[in-house]
Design a protein around this motif. Structure first.
Motif, short mmCIF file in Angstrom:
data_model
loop_
_atom_site.label_atom_id
_atom_site.label_comp_id
_atom_site.label_asym_id
_atom_site.label_seq_id
_atom_site.Cartn_x
_atom_site.Cartn_y
_atom_site.Cartn_z
N SER A 38 61.09 37.22 43.86
CA SER A 38 59.96 36.46 44.42
C SER A 38 58.68 36.89 43.71
O SER A 38 58.53 38.02 43.27
CB SER A 38 59.86 36.75 45.91
OG SER A 38 58.77 36.06 46.46
N ASP A 39 57.73 35.95 43.61
CA ASP A 39 56.45 36.28 42.98
C ASP A 39 55.34 36.46 44.02
O ASP A 39 54.16 36.49 43.68
CB ASP A 39 56.05 35.21 41.96
CG ASP A 39 55.94 33.84 42.58
OD1 ASP A 39 56.34 33.66 43.75
OD2 ASP A 39 55.44 32.92 41.90
N GLU A 40 55.75 36.59 45.29
CA GLU A 40 54.79 36.81 46.35
C GLU A 40 55.46 37.52 47.53
O GLU A 40 56.67 37.63 47.60
CB GLU A 40 54.18 35.49 46.82
CG GLU A 40 55.20 34.56 47.45
CD GLU A 40 54.61 33.21 47.82
OE1 GLU A 40 53.49 32.90 47.40
OE2 GLU A 40 55.29 32.48 48.54
N CYS A 41 54.62 37.98 48.45
CA CYS A 41 55.11 38.62 49.68
C CYS A 41 54.54 37.84 50.86
O CYS A 41 53.38 37.42 50.83
CB CYS A 41 54.62 40.06 49.78
SG CYS A 41 55.28 41.14 48.50
N LEU A 42 55.35 37.67 51.88
CA LEU A 42 54.89 37.01 53.10
C LEU A 42 54.57 38.09 54.11
O LEU A 42 55.44 38.87 54.50
CB LEU A 42 55.98 36.08 53.63
CG LEU A 42 55.61 35.26 54.86
CD1 LEU A 42 54.47 34.30 54.52
CD2 LEU A 42 56.81 34.48 55.35
N ASP A 43 53.30 38.16 54.51
CA ASP A 43 52.85 39.17 55.47
C ASP A 43 53.59 38.99 56.79
O ASP A 43 53.51 37.94 57.41
CB ASP A 43 51.34 39.02 55.68
CG ASP A 43 50.74 40.13 56.52
OD1 ASP A 43 51.39 40.56 57.49
OD2 ASP A 43 49.63 40.55 56.20
N MET A 44 54.32 40.01 57.20
CA MET A 44 55.14 39.92 58.42
C MET A 44 54.28 39.88 59.67
O MET A 44 54.76 39.53 60.73
CB MET A 44 56.11 41.09 58.48
CG MET A 44 55.48 42.44 58.58
SD MET A 44 56.75 43.70 58.49
CE MET A 44 55.75 45.12 58.12
N TYR A 45 53.01 40.23 59.58
CA TYR A 45 52.13 40.23 60.73
C TYR A 45 51.31 38.95 60.82
O TYR A 45 51.06 38.44 61.91
CB TYR A 45 51.19 41.43 60.69
CG TYR A 45 51.94 42.74 60.68
CD1 TYR A 45 52.51 43.23 61.85
CD2 TYR A 45 52.10 43.47 59.52
CE1 TYR A 45 53.23 44.42 61.86
CE2 TYR A 45 52.81 44.66 59.53
CZ TYR A 45 53.37 45.12 60.70
OH TYR A 45 54.08 46.29 60.70
N ASP A 46 50.85 38.44 59.69
CA ASP A 46 49.94 37.29 59.68
C ASP A 46 50.58 35.99 59.20
O ASP A 46 50.02 34.93 59.38
CB ASP A 46 48.73 37.59 58.79
CG ASP A 46 47.98 38.83 59.23
OD1 ASP A 46 48.04 39.17 60.42
OD2 ASP A 46 47.35 39.47 58.37
N GLY A 47 51.73 36.09 58.49
CA GLY A 47 52.38 34.90 57.95
C GLY A 47 51.69 34.36 56.70
O GLY A 47 51.96 33.23 56.29
N VAL A 48 50.82 35.14 56.08
CA VAL A 48 50.08 34.72 54.89
C VAL A 48 50.80 35.24 53.65
O VAL A 48 51.28 36.37 53.63
CB VAL A 48 48.62 35.27 54.93
CG1 VAL A 48 47.87 34.92 53.67
CG2 VAL A 48 47.90 34.74 56.16
N SER A 49 50.85 34.42 52.58
CA SER A 49 51.47 34.84 51.32
C SER A 49 50.46 35.59 50.46
O SER A 49 49.28 35.22 50.41
CB SER A 49 51.96 33.62 50.54
OG SER A 49 53.03 33.03 51.20
N HIS A 50 50.94 36.66 49.80
CA HIS A 50 50.10 37.47 48.92
C HIS A 50 50.82 37.66 47.59
O HIS A 50 52.03 37.89 47.57
CB HIS A 50 49.82 38.84 49.55
CG HIS A 50 49.05 38.75 50.83
ND1 HIS A 50 47.68 38.71 50.87
CD2 HIS A 50 49.47 38.67 52.12
CE1 HIS A 50 47.28 38.62 52.13
NE2 HIS A 50 48.35 38.60 52.91
N PRO A 51 50.11 37.58 46.46
CA PRO A 51 50.75 37.74 45.16
C PRO A 51 51.16 39.20 44.88
O PRO A 51 50.58 40.13 45.45
CB PRO A 51 49.67 37.29 44.16
CG PRO A 51 48.38 37.50 44.89
CD PRO A 51 48.68 37.30 46.34
N ILE A 52 52.15 39.36 44.02
CA ILE A 52 52.59 40.70 43.63
C ILE A 52 51.42 41.44 43.01
O ILE A 52 50.64 40.89 42.24
CB ILE A 52 53.78 40.62 42.65
CG1 ILE A 52 55.00 40.14 43.41
CG2 ILE A 52 54.05 41.95 41.97
CD1 ILE A 52 56.25 39.98 42.59
N GLY A 53 51.28 42.71 43.38
CA GLY A 53 50.18 43.54 42.89
C GLY A 53 48.99 43.59 43.82
O GLY A 53 48.08 44.39 43.62
#
Length: 110
Positions: A38-53
């Motif tokens: 995956s090229d992003e992470c989904l915040d388990m608390y907010d449901g917002v996607s964040h890019p790697i790094g």
């Protein structure tokens, strides 16, 4: 020597008690029979996607980092105690505020 060993054990125990971390491995996906991370992470608390790094603070007072292997979130606060005071978490500032036990409308002095 026994004193230093005891002191080291106490320090390590306190370090373990003051915070915690959670790790969620990257999900990735299959593309043309090949595994693609995956090229992003989904915040388990907010449901917002964040890019790697990237690194961010979640709405649950967690400091999170998105890595190519997954997401790591650690607490930004720990247990707190003051004699004669009640600790109440300020979720906006991610820190404890202390109030007098006999009147919780009155802040404790530092």
């Amino acid at each position: 020597m026994k004193f230093l060993l005891s002191l080291a054990a106490i320090c390590m125990t306190l370090g373990l008690c003051w915070g915690f971390c959670a790790y969620i491995p990257s999900k990735g996906k299959q593309v043309d029979g090949r595994w693609v991370p995956s090229d992003e992470c989904l915040d388990m608390y907010d449901g917002v996607s964040h890019p790697i790094g990237s690194t961010w603070n979640s709405s649950h007072c967690m400091r999170c980092s998105c890595l190519d292997i997954g997401m790591r979130c650690c607490s930004r606060y720990g247990p707190s105690y003051r004699e004669g005071c009640k600790a109440i978490m300020d979720w906006e500032a991610c820190e404890y505020k202390f109030y007098k036990l006999e009147d919780i409308s009155q802040p404790c002095s530092p």
